[in-house]
Design an enzyme around this catalytic site. Sequence first.
Site, PDB file in Angstrom:
ATOM      1  N   TYR A  60       0.850  -1.199   0.000  1.00  0.00           N
ATOM      2  CA  TYR A  60       0.000   0.000   0.000  1.00  0.00           C
ATOM      3  C   TYR A  60       0.882   1.245   0.000  1.00  0.00           C
ATOM      4  O   TYR A  60       1.237   1.803   1.033  1.00  0.00           O
ATOM      5  CB  TYR A  60      -1.020  -0.067   1.156  1.00  0.00           C
ATOM      6  CG  TYR A  60      -2.083  -1.052   0.767  1.00  0.00           C
ATOM      7  CD1 TYR A  60      -1.780  -2.409   0.744  1.00  0.00           C
ATOM      8  CD2 TYR A  60      -3.328  -0.641   0.323  1.00  0.00           C
ATOM      9  CE1 TYR A  60      -2.708  -3.335   0.297  1.00  0.00           C
ATOM     10  CE2 TYR A  60      -4.263  -1.566  -0.112  1.00  0.00           C
ATOM     11  CZ  TYR A  60      -3.948  -2.903  -0.120  1.00  0.00           C
ATOM     12  OH  TYR A  60      -4.864  -3.809  -0.568  1.00  0.00           O
TER      13      TYR A  60
ATOM     14  N   LYS B 278       3.939 -15.522  -0.129  1.00  0.00           N
ATOM     15  CA  LYS B 278       4.531 -15.823  -1.443  1.00  0.00           C
ATOM     16  C   LYS B 278       6.056 -15.857  -1.266  1.00  0.00           C
ATOM     17  O   LYS B 278       6.802 -15.180  -1.973  1.00  0.00           O
ATOM     18  CB  LYS B 278       4.080 -14.747  -2.445  1.00  0.00           C
ATOM     19  CG  LYS B 278       4.409 -15.039  -3.888  1.00  0.00           C
ATOM     20  CD  LYS B 278       3.567 -16.136  -4.504  1.00  0.00           C
ATOM     21  CE  LYS B 278       4.003 -16.398  -5.940  1.00  0.00           C
ATOM     22  NZ  LYS B 278       3.470 -17.674  -6.464  1.00  0.00           N
TER      23      LYS B 278
ATOM     24  N   ASP C 175      -1.182 -18.005  -4.183  1.00  0.00           N
ATOM     25  CA  ASP C 175      -1.878 -18.418  -5.412  1.00  0.00           C
ATOM     26  C   ASP C 175      -2.572 -19.762  -5.204  1.00  0.00           C
ATOM     27  O   ASP C 175      -3.743 -19.945  -5.575  1.00  0.00           O
ATOM     28  CB  ASP C 175      -0.935 -18.444  -6.624  1.00  0.00           C
ATOM     29  CG  ASP C 175       0.439 -19.029  -6.306  1.00  0.00           C
ATOM     30  OD1 ASP C 175       0.721 -19.289  -5.120  1.00  0.00           O
ATOM     31  OD2 ASP C 175       1.235 -19.226  -7.241  1.00  0.00           O
TER      32      ASP C 175
ATOM     33  N   ASP D   3      -6.131  -8.552   1.736  1.00  0.00           N
ATOM     34  CA  ASP D   3      -7.247  -7.757   1.207  1.00  0.00           C
ATOM     35  C   ASP D   3      -7.980  -8.542   0.126  1.00  0.00           C
ATOM     36  O   ASP D   3      -9.210  -8.680   0.142  1.00  0.00           O
ATOM     37  CB  ASP D   3      -6.677  -6.448   0.636  1.00  0.00           C
ATOM     38  CG  ASP D   3      -7.773  -5.463   0.262  1.00  0.00           C
ATOM     39  OD1 ASP D   3      -8.904  -5.615   0.765  1.00  0.00           O
ATOM     40  OD2 ASP D   3      -7.495  -4.534  -0.514  1.00  0.00           O
TER      41      ASP D   3
ATOM     42  N   ASP E  89     -11.868 -10.502   0.374  1.00  0.00           N
ATOM     43  CA  ASP E  89     -13.010 -10.227  -0.515  1.00  0.00           C
ATOM     44  C   ASP E  89     -13.551 -11.545  -1.055  1.00  0.00           C
ATOM     45  O   ASP E  89     -14.761 -11.749  -1.164  1.00  0.00           O
ATOM     46  CB  ASP E  89     -12.587  -9.333  -1.688  1.00  0.00           C
ATOM     47  CG  ASP E  89     -12.866  -7.858  -1.419  1.00  0.00           C
ATOM     48  OD1 ASP E  89     -12.882  -7.475  -0.230  1.00  0.00           O
ATOM     49  OD2 ASP E  89     -13.056  -7.086  -2.375  1.00  0.00           O
TER      50      ASP E  89
HETATM   51  P1  ATP Z   1     -14.648   1.241  -4.579  1.00  0.00           P
HETATM   52  O1  ATP Z   1     -14.001   1.947  -5.715  1.00  0.00           O
HETATM   53  O2  ATP Z   1     -15.135   2.183  -3.521  1.00  0.00           O
HETATM   54  O3  ATP Z   1     -13.815   0.115  -4.033  1.00  0.00           O
HETATM   55  P2  ATP Z   1     -16.146  -0.662  -6.201  1.00  0.00           P
HETATM   56  O4  ATP Z   1     -17.529  -0.674  -6.731  1.00  0.00           O
HETATM   57  O5  ATP Z   1     -15.024  -0.679  -7.155  1.00  0.00           O
HETATM   58  O6  ATP Z   1     -15.991   0.564  -5.158  1.00  0.00           O
HETATM   59  P3  ATP Z   1     -16.840  -2.518  -4.198  1.00  0.00           P
HETATM   60  O7  ATP Z   1     -17.617  -1.451  -3.581  1.00  0.00           O
HETATM   61  O8  ATP Z   1     -15.962  -3.321  -3.308  1.00  0.00           O
HETATM   62  O9  ATP Z   1     -15.928  -1.957  -5.328  1.00  0.00           O
HETATM   63  O10 ATP Z   1     -17.901  -3.443  -4.872  1.00  0.00           O
HETATM   64  C1  ATP Z   1     -17.755  -4.379  -5.915  1.00  0.00           C
HETATM   65  C2  ATP Z   1     -19.174  -4.781  -6.345  1.00  0.00           C
HETATM   66  O11 ATP Z   1     -19.778  -5.605  -5.339  1.00  0.00           O
HETATM   67  C3  ATP Z   1     -20.066  -3.561  -6.491  1.00  0.00           C
HETATM   68  O12 ATP Z   1     -20.041  -3.136  -7.815  1.00  0.00           O
HETATM   69  C4  ATP Z   1     -21.427  -4.032  -6.044  1.00  0.00           C
HETATM   70  O13 ATP Z   1     -22.175  -4.450  -7.121  1.00  0.00           O
HETATM   71  C5  ATP Z   1     -21.133  -5.208  -5.117  1.00  0.00           C
HETATM   72  N1  ATP Z   1     -21.282  -4.806  -3.696  1.00  0.00           N
HETATM   73  C6  ATP Z   1     -20.344  -4.246  -2.899  1.00  0.00           C
HETATM   74  N2  ATP Z   1     -20.826  -3.993  -1.685  1.00  0.00           N
HETATM   75  C7  ATP Z   1     -22.112  -4.396  -1.691  1.00  0.00           C
HETATM   76  C8  ATP Z   1     -23.166  -4.376  -0.713  1.00  0.00           C
HETATM   77  N3  ATP Z   1     -22.985  -3.913   0.515  1.00  0.00           N
HETATM   78  N4  ATP Z   1     -24.367  -4.865  -1.081  1.00  0.00           N
HETATM   79  C9  ATP Z   1     -24.565  -5.352  -2.308  1.00  0.00           C
HETATM   80  N5  ATP Z   1     -23.624  -5.397  -3.266  1.00  0.00           N
HETATM   81  C10 ATP Z   1     -22.409  -4.923  -2.974  1.00  0.00           C
END
Ligand code: ATP
Length: 356
Positions: free
Chosen positions: A130, A183, A216, A240, A244
């Site tokens: 980061y 890694k 990986d 991170d 996810d």
């Molecule tokens: P950022 O740039 O803030 O990280 P992002 O859209 O690129 O935003 P995320 O917010 O992590 O990344 O979300 C990825 C996808 O997962 C979103 O496009 C959304 O469709 C879905 N998502 C994320 N959080 C939720 C939530 N709380 N409820 C439903 N769907 C969600």
Amino acid sequence: MRMVVLPGDGIGPEITKATTHVLKAASEHFQLGVTVEEHPVGHESLKKFGTTVQPGLLETVRSADGLILGPTATFDFKDEQNGEINPSKYFRKNLDLFANVRPARTYPGLRNPLGDFDLVVVRENTEGFYADRNMEQGNGEILVTSDVVISLRRITRLCCERIAKSACQLAMRRKKHLTIVHKANVLKIGDGMFLDICRETAKGFPGLVVDDILVDAMMAHVVRNPARFDVIVSTNMFGDILSDLTAELSGSLGLGGSLNVGVSHAMAQAAHGSAPDIAGRDVANPFSLILSMALLLTWHGERIGAPRFAEAARAVEGAVASAIETGRATTDVGGKLGTAATGQAVVEILTSASSH
Ligand code: ATP
């Protein structure tokens, strides 16, 4: 308990409102005496005050007992000199919140082709890849020429030791199984040191079973059989990405709660981002932040020696599980409700439970 709430961007204000609603209900039901004060961060603060994080907010947060940070538009904030500070980085760094604890579990009533699991990813939170936070001054990403970029990854003994200790302590309170994800075959020095320190630290915890997996290969293992994991420790970026994945495997990214923990401060924060694609439509799942808030209640209760906070947190987690099981939830987890109604459903389940 004095709680500072910062709603943030995108879906932030919606899921924060639902979370605050549940927090207030839990406080009343379990007599926690929580007071809530709200301040803008992110775009709203930038518009009003010319900066995403107002000067003085750090002291406000420092003097409080806990912080709930809604997701912010990290990607939009590029120019720190012009007030575009990444609030998430800002609080993690300035409060030295070195451990990011991200639980992921399956829920009854939510179809899961991978079978039941219950694990926690413990991610180092203050250095690694980061680039915006691993330098005292400046940034660890350098544009050498317009065609050449160097991104620096910092790994220190201190940060490895403290994250390893946190993960071991957590594993001892759970199923006593720690998996180190790394890694070290490629990042021989940095991840080599991380791996060695984690193994060494674990020796101080009798009965703790320790294994390690390359990051990986871990992607395959966690998808194939998530039930084999208990506590997983990793460096910042690997943790991170992995967390996810584990949140999504549990049913939805919208179930990904997390707590950022330091020595004397903690910040509840959803594992996902601000999801601008679904913002303002009352469809976002608020469970991620509600579950993060529950983690914060438990942390605070342990800190001040007041078991009723953990009791309230367990009741909130139980109410979320029950809302999922009975379909009183957002569409991403099989329900039909909007964000606000989902928060209301959790409050109703929580407050209708006869005993506490
Ligand atoms: P950022 O740039 O803030 O990280 P992002 O859209 O690129 O935003 P995320 O917010 O992590 O990344 O979300 C990825 C996808 O997962 C979103 O496009 C959304 O469709 C879905 N998502 C994320 N959080 C939720 C939530 N709380 N409820 C439903 N769907 C969600």
